[in-house]
Design a protein around this motif. Sequence first.
Motif, PDB file in Angstrom:
ATOM      1  N   ARG A  78       0.892  -1.166   0.000  1.00 21.23           N
ATOM      2  CA  ARG A  78       0.000   0.000   0.000  1.00 21.23           C
ATOM      3  C   ARG A  78       0.921   1.204   0.000  1.00 21.23           C
ATOM      4  N   THR A  79       0.982   1.868  -1.140  1.00 21.99           N
ATOM      5  CA  THR A  79       1.911   2.982  -1.272  1.00 21.99           C
ATOM      6  C   THR A  79       1.184   4.272  -1.639  1.00 21.99           C
ATOM      7  N   PHE A  80       1.825   5.376  -1.319  1.00 18.69           N
ATOM      8  CA  PHE A  80       1.298   6.697  -1.638  1.00 18.69           C
ATOM      9  C   PHE A  80       2.235   7.384  -2.619  1.00 18.69           C
ATOM     10  N   THR A  81       1.645   8.237  -3.448  1.00 19.90           N
ATOM     11  CA  THR A  81       2.430   9.018  -4.399  1.00 19.90           C
ATOM     12  C   THR A  81       2.303  10.513  -4.122  1.00 19.90           C
ATOM     13  N   ALA A  82       1.421  10.895  -3.214  1.00 19.58           N
ATOM     14  CA  ALA A  82       1.174  12.304  -2.896  1.00 19.58           C
ATOM     15  C   ALA A  82       1.798  12.627  -1.533  1.00 19.58           C
ATOM     16  N   PRO A  83       1.885  13.912  -1.189  1.00 15.30           N
ATOM     17  CA  PRO A  83       2.514  14.305   0.073  1.00 15.30           C
ATOM     18  C   PRO A  83       1.731  13.902   1.326  1.00 15.30           C
ATOM     19  N   MET A  84       0.452  13.584   1.161  1.00 15.44           N
ATOM     20  CA  MET A  84      -0.388  13.208   2.297  1.00 15.44           C
ATOM     21  C   MET A  84      -1.326  12.100   1.834  1.00 15.44           C
ATOM     22  N   GLY A  85      -1.715  11.231   2.745  1.00 10.59           N
ATOM     23  CA  GLY A  85      -2.623  10.163   2.361  1.00 10.59           C
ATOM     24  C   GLY A  85      -3.539   9.749   3.489  1.00 10.59           C
ATOM     25  N   ILE A  86      -4.601   9.062   3.088  1.00  9.43           N
ATOM     26  CA  ILE A  86      -5.593   8.558   4.045  1.00  9.43           C
ATOM     27  C   ILE A  86      -5.940   7.127   3.648  1.00  9.43           C
ATOM     28  N   ILE A  87      -6.110   6.286   4.642  1.00  2.00           N
ATOM     29  CA  ILE A  87      -6.667   4.954   4.431  1.00  2.00           C
ATOM     30  C   ILE A  87      -7.898   4.860   5.333  1.00  2.00           C
ATOM     31  N   PHE A  88      -9.045   4.556   4.728  1.00  2.00           N
ATOM     32  CA  PHE A  88     -10.283   4.352   5.482  1.00  2.00           C
ATOM     33  C   PHE A  88     -10.460   2.849   5.696  1.00  2.00           C
ATOM     34  N   SER A  89     -10.844   2.473   6.905  1.00  2.00           N
ATOM     35  CA  SER A  89     -11.167   1.077   7.191  1.00  2.00           C
ATOM     36  C   SER A  89     -12.521   1.027   7.878  1.00  2.00           C
ATOM     37  N   ALA A  90     -13.465   0.303   7.275  1.00  2.00           N
ATOM     38  CA  ALA A  90     -14.784   0.110   7.879  1.00  2.00           C
ATOM     39  C   ALA A  90     -14.733  -1.168   8.703  1.00  2.00           C
TER      40      ALA A  90
ATOM     41  N   GLY B 157     -20.287   4.635   9.924  1.00  2.00           N
ATOM     42  CA  GLY B 157     -19.922   4.444   8.518  1.00  2.00           C
ATOM     43  C   GLY B 157     -21.036   3.721   7.774  1.00  2.00           C
ATOM     44  N   PRO B 158     -20.757   3.312   6.540  1.00  2.00           N
ATOM     45  CA  PRO B 158     -21.760   2.585   5.746  1.00  2.00           C
ATOM     46  C   PRO B 158     -22.234   1.324   6.484  1.00  2.00           C
ATOM     47  N   ASN B 159     -23.526   1.083   6.435  1.00  2.00           N
ATOM     48  CA  ASN B 159     -24.139  -0.095   7.087  1.00  2.00           C
ATOM     49  C   ASN B 159     -23.825  -0.153   8.581  1.00  2.00           C
ATOM     50  N   ASN B 160     -23.766   1.010   9.216  1.00  2.00           N
ATOM     51  CA  ASN B 160     -23.488   1.129  10.654  1.00  2.00           C
ATOM     52  C   ASN B 160     -22.141   0.567  11.075  1.00  2.00           C
ATOM     53  N   THR B 161     -21.179   0.559  10.154  1.00  2.00           N
ATOM     54  CA  THR B 161     -19.826   0.157  10.526  1.00  2.00           C
ATOM     55  C   THR B 161     -19.183   1.287  11.328  1.00  2.00           C
ATOM     56  N   VAL B 162     -18.047   0.976  11.923  1.00  3.62           N
ATOM     57  CA  VAL B 162     -17.259   1.979  12.634  1.00  3.62           C
ATOM     58  C   VAL B 162     -16.095   2.320  11.707  1.00  3.62           C
ATOM     59  N   LEU B 163     -15.973   3.596  11.377  1.00  7.41           N
ATOM     60  CA  LEU B 163     -14.984   4.023  10.400  1.00  7.41           C
ATOM     61  C   LEU B 163     -13.707   4.489  11.096  1.00  7.41           C
ATOM     62  N   TYR B 164     -12.592   3.902  10.686  1.00 10.69           N
ATOM     63  CA  TYR B 164     -11.274   4.311  11.176  1.00 10.69           C
ATOM     64  C   TYR B 164     -10.528   4.954  10.028  1.00 10.69           C
TER      65      TYR B 164
END
Length: 145
Positions: free
Chosen positions: A6-18, A62-69
């Motif tokens: 899992r790599t980034f090409t921009a100066p900042m990044g986000i990963i969402f996990s439901a 989050g979607p379907n009542n998940t907990v979003l990290y």
Amino acid sequence: VPLGARTFTAPMGIIFSAVRPDRVVDFEMVIGYLEAALEKSTNSEVRVQAPGWRVFKATEPGPNNTVLYVFLIDPTVPGADYGLGRILSEMYPDQIQEIWQLYTGALAGGGSLLNLTPVQPAPLLPAAPSLTAPASIPRPAPPAQ
């Protein structure tokens, strides 16, 4: 253990996990392992990644009542692997199977990775000339009689 990069090409990044609501404790245990690994790693790449890596839990469901990290990485190390499997397996080779089961069992789906680039605002348009009315509006002269 899946070790996809899992790599980034921009100066900042986000990963969402439901995360499944009933597995929040398992996921947060994995986050504890991750934070300890980031803090104690002797891997030079991980040492550079660690200071910019923060984890947040959304207040809203989050979607379907998940907990979003949200994993917020600022700054990113372009091209570095942010896959949890690699970092966790390096630090916990004897426990990685159990940790990975906690992680994958808690997820409600695959995570989303976003590369974020700061917005450079476009130049502002020049100010429009003022459209104020003259102090007195000339009136036509009355017709000559």
